[in-house]
Write a protein that holds these residues in place. Structure first.
Motif, short mmCIF file in Angstrom:
data_model
loop_
_atom_site.label_atom_id
_atom_site.label_comp_id
_atom_site.label_asym_id
_atom_site.label_seq_id
_atom_site.Cartn_x
_atom_site.Cartn_y
_atom_site.Cartn_z
N UNK A 81 102.91 -15.25 37.79
CA UNK A 81 104.63 -15.38 37.40
C UNK A 81 105.40 -15.17 38.44
N UNK A 82 105.40 -14.22 39.13
CA UNK A 82 106.42 -13.73 40.06
C UNK A 82 106.34 -14.60 41.26
N UNK A 83 105.14 -15.21 41.77
CA UNK A 83 105.14 -16.19 42.69
C UNK A 83 105.68 -17.45 42.28
N UNK A 84 105.96 -17.84 41.10
CA UNK A 84 106.28 -19.06 40.69
C UNK A 84 107.80 -19.02 40.16
N UNK A 85 108.37 -17.84 39.84
CA UNK A 85 109.50 -17.94 39.29
C UNK A 85 110.77 -16.77 39.87
N UNK A 86 110.31 -16.03 40.96
CA UNK A 86 110.98 -15.03 41.63
C UNK A 86 111.18 -15.38 43.07
N UNK A 87 112.34 -15.57 43.48
CA UNK A 87 112.70 -15.21 44.67
C UNK A 87 113.26 -14.15 45.33
N UNK A 88 112.27 -13.21 45.78
CA UNK A 88 112.70 -11.82 46.20
C UNK A 88 113.87 -11.72 47.18
N UNK A 89 113.97 -12.61 48.11
CA UNK A 89 114.92 -12.90 48.99
C UNK A 89 116.27 -13.16 48.45
N UNK A 90 116.16 -13.92 47.38
CA UNK A 90 117.53 -14.17 46.76
C UNK A 90 118.01 -13.16 45.85
N UNK A 91 117.04 -12.30 45.23
CA UNK A 91 117.50 -10.93 44.56
C UNK A 91 118.18 -9.98 45.49
N UNK A 142 112.98 -4.36 44.19
CA UNK A 142 113.94 -4.49 43.11
C UNK A 142 113.35 -4.51 41.78
N UNK A 143 112.42 -5.40 41.48
CA UNK A 143 111.98 -5.59 40.27
C UNK A 143 110.95 -4.45 40.01
N UNK A 144 110.45 -3.89 40.93
CA UNK A 144 109.63 -2.80 40.97
C UNK A 144 110.14 -1.71 40.29
N UNK A 145 111.41 -1.57 40.80
CA UNK A 145 112.02 -0.16 40.55
C UNK A 145 112.88 -0.37 39.21
N UNK A 146 113.33 -1.62 38.86
CA UNK A 146 113.70 -1.87 37.36
C UNK A 146 112.55 -1.54 36.36
N UNK A 147 111.27 -1.76 36.59
CA UNK A 147 110.42 -1.38 35.74
C UNK A 147 109.69 0.14 35.63
N UNK A 148 109.67 0.64 37.01
CA UNK A 148 109.47 1.93 37.09
C UNK A 148 110.49 3.06 36.68
N UNK A 149 111.77 2.67 36.99
CA UNK A 149 112.75 3.68 36.24
C UNK A 149 112.81 3.63 34.86
N UNK A 273 118.77 -5.17 44.27
CA UNK A 273 118.76 -5.67 43.07
C UNK A 273 119.04 -4.82 41.52
N UNK A 274 118.65 -3.54 42.03
CA UNK A 274 118.76 -2.56 41.21
C UNK A 274 120.19 -2.40 40.48
N UNK A 275 120.21 -2.26 38.96
CA UNK A 275 121.45 -1.90 38.39
C UNK A 275 121.70 -0.42 38.34
N UNK A 276 122.32 0.16 39.52
CA UNK A 276 122.46 1.67 39.63
C UNK A 276 123.99 2.01 39.64
#
Length: 633
Positions: A81-91, A142-149, A273-276
């Protein structure tokens, strides 16, 4: 374990006479929240007492076939899912995780990974949860922190540990639907000192609600959270000694409650990308049934939550290190200088060896502590703190060495590399994302102090049990003699270097490292005992001494975990000697570090450096700052 009244008495016997009022208040507040144990079921805790409890980590724990299959399938789905849908550099560039990606994470059930199946969650073990987080962290911090926080320190974990059945039934089923949680503890003037907390929760006259007022800073997910765990002061508690102790309580606060205001979104060096942000609470009306565990239990909840929550950081750090290893392998072969690939030059080879052996050790610690978290019989406090300290520090060095290996390409953004036709390794972003790991959920310095307090706890418990409430002089003498007899026997044993592994051959060349851990744990235990006696109450201010002792213990734990992990990997494929080789290289370097740390205990410049810092703080060396443009507004 002490009951609460006994623990209150322990607090009242702490000598705070030589502390200022703020230090004394902070000490009493922290001690009230601690859960004193004798760490008998803690492998790392026993190392500080000179005891090598090999059965706690040998053989290395493993997943059942069914559990492993669950993890394998979910990791594969997440990766695809991530490789197809998420551009980490864009985030990173836009500071925004796309809504469609968040919805995709919801569809995969990732906001309910640690929620029980009873409450419609995935019911993952800590091992499988960390396997997923490792994969995500290597791809997008950023995606990892969204889920872990949301999951490691947000509402799911406190409710799992301390929530009422009604609280669990109401809130836990919401997370499979994609509801997001946050954790609000830190304030503008409150970092690691909870005694300075200013946010208040005042019970209304009818006793049905609390009114929360105050500011909360660096609340990850706070800007988008549907529900927040908020720590706030409630009425003071009076101890049996007559002293008052500030109480901090934990509340479930729904985002829809009136009076919550977002004052600022924070912009950071990494994980952009985190909402902090900074949140303001003005007369936020919270039902009394949203109080978790009870008044004054907030710090207990926070500490217990962080014990397990910290384990996401080692997984994240290990994921990043694994990515760096892949980059080092490819670049070490592809880049040719002076007729040979840079990996074949000794300078490059040393970096690659360090990256590989460090990654192996980090994976060992991450896997071991994850398994420990799934075993309710084990005390995880010390191991979790060590895992966080060890992996966050080591991954920073791994990424730094990878950047050095890549040279200018390591410093260049992946988007720039891609634009000019080169492989877009995001080492620069990894470095920025990784740096926060040495700070969040307890800085490395705080982790050392936390470990020091836990490591010395058995000694303090022994003294307290022997001497407290002994009003009769003869009984005091009798208790003192018993204590002296115990320590005379205990101390003499710390000079005995017998080894459980002296006749064990299955570890091969790694047996020497386990023997080293055993006899060095004795040395560490008696060294700690020496400094307790030498400095007494002044020891708490000797942060460099404590830090070195805790680093020694952490490295001994890392050696043990790595050797056990290598043994497992070798058993899985007896023809493959690479796990043992990786472990051997790591252990040799760790032993050198330990030897240096022991030397630094008495051969250091701590006093001179303290004096120099004092002179700088007093403004006596402002001349050294001449020549810069300085705006202190």
């Amino acid at each position: 374990m002490h009951n609460q009244q006994e623990h209150d008495d322990d607090i009242s016997t702490i000598d705070t006479s030589k502390m200022n009022s703020e230090q004394a208040a902070a000490m009493r507040l922290t001690e009230a929240a601690r859960d004193s144990k004798d760490c008998i079921n803690s492998f790392a805790g026993q190392l500080f007492m000179g005891s090598f409890k090999k059965d706690l980590i040998f053989p290395f724990p493993t997943q059942s076939a069914s559990e492993k299959e669950i993890g394998d399938k979910l990791v594969a789905k997440v990766s695809e899912f991530l490789s197809k849908n998420l551009d980490a550099e864009q985030v990173d560039a836009t500071q925004k995780i796309p809504d469609k990606v968040i919805q995709g994470l919801v569809d995969l059930g990732l906001f309910a990974m640690k929620i029980s199946k009873e409450h419609n969650g995935l019911g993952l073990s800590q091992v499988n949860y960390n396997r997923v987080m490792l994969t995500i962290s290597a791809y997008c911090g950023s995606t990892a922190v969204l889920l872990s926080a949301h999951q490691s320190i947000g509402l799911p974990q406190p409710l799992k540990l301390f929530g009422t059945q009604a609280q669990k039934d109401k809130y836990l089923p919401l997370f499979i639907q994609g509801k997001i949680s946050a954790f609000a503890l830190t304030e503008p003037e409150v970092g690691s000192d909870p005694a300075k907390m200013e946010t208040t929760a005042t019970l209304t006259e009818d006793g049905k609600h609390y009114l929360i007022n105050g500011l909360k800073l660096w609340c990850t997910n706070g800007l988008i959270a549907d529900v927040i765990v908020v720590m706030a002061k409630t009425k003071d508690k009076v101890l049996s000694s007559g002293e008052k102790i500030q109480q901090i309580s934990a509340f479930i606060v729904e985002r829809e409650y009136p009076g919550i205001e977002i004052l600022h979104r924070c912009d950071f060096m990494g994980i952009r990308g985190i909402e902090n942000g900074l949140l303001k609470f003005t007369n936020v009306k919270v039902p009394v049934e949203n109080l978790i565990l009870g008044e004054g239990k907030g710090l207990k909840i926070a500490l217990a939550t962080l014990n397990t929550g910290r384990l996401t950081l080692p997984a994240a750090a290990t994921g990043m290190a694994k990515y760096c290893l892949a980059v080092a392998r490819e670049w070490g072969n592809e880049r040719v200088q002076w007729g040979r690939s840079i990996g074949q030059h000794e300078a490059g080879a040393k970096k690659i060896a360090f990256i590989a052996s460090s990654t192996f050790a980090m994976e060992a610690i991450t896997s071991l502590t994850s398994h420990m978290a799934d075993d309710a019989n084990l005390d995880l406090r010390i191991e979790a703190a060590m895992a966080k300290l060890f992996c966050s520090e080591l991954s920073w060095r791994v990424i730094d060495e990878t950047m050095q290996l890549r040279g200018g390409r390591g410093y260049e953004k992946a988007s720039s590399l891609k634009a000019r036709g080169e492989k877009a390794y995001p080492i620069e972003r990894l470095m920025r994302d990784c740096r926060i790991n040495r700070i969040i959920e307890g800085t490395s310095d705080i982790m050392k102090l936390f470990l020091a307090r836990e490591a010395m706890d058995p000694h303090l418990i022994n003294v307290t049990k022997a001497l407290k409430k002994q009003e009769d002089t003869n009984k005091k003498i009798e208790a003192g003699l018993k204590l002296a007899t115990f320590y005379a026997s205990w101390y003499s044993k710390q000079w005995l270097n017998s080894s459980h592994f002296s006749t064990h051959h299955e570890l091969g060349k790694l047996s020497k490292h386990i023997r080293y851990v055993e006899y060095t744990s004795h040395k560490l235990a008696r060294t700690i005992f020496y400094y307790i006696g030498y400095y007494q109450e002044k020891l708490e201010s000797k942060q460099h001494v404590l830090g070195r002792l805790m680093e020694i213990g952490t490295e001994l734990f890392a050696i043990s975990a790595t050797c056990s992990f290598a043994q497992l990997k070798h058993q899985e494929n007896s023809r493959d000697l690479s796990p043992q080789y990786l472990a051997d290289v790591f252990c040799l370097n760790a032993r050198r570090k330990i030897n240096r740390l022991f030397l630094d205990l008495h051969d250091n410049d701590d006093e001179k450096e303290n004096k120099l810092a004092k002179s700088i703080l007093n403004g006596k060396m402002e001349w050294l700052e001449e020549g810069i443009i300085w705006d202190n507004n």
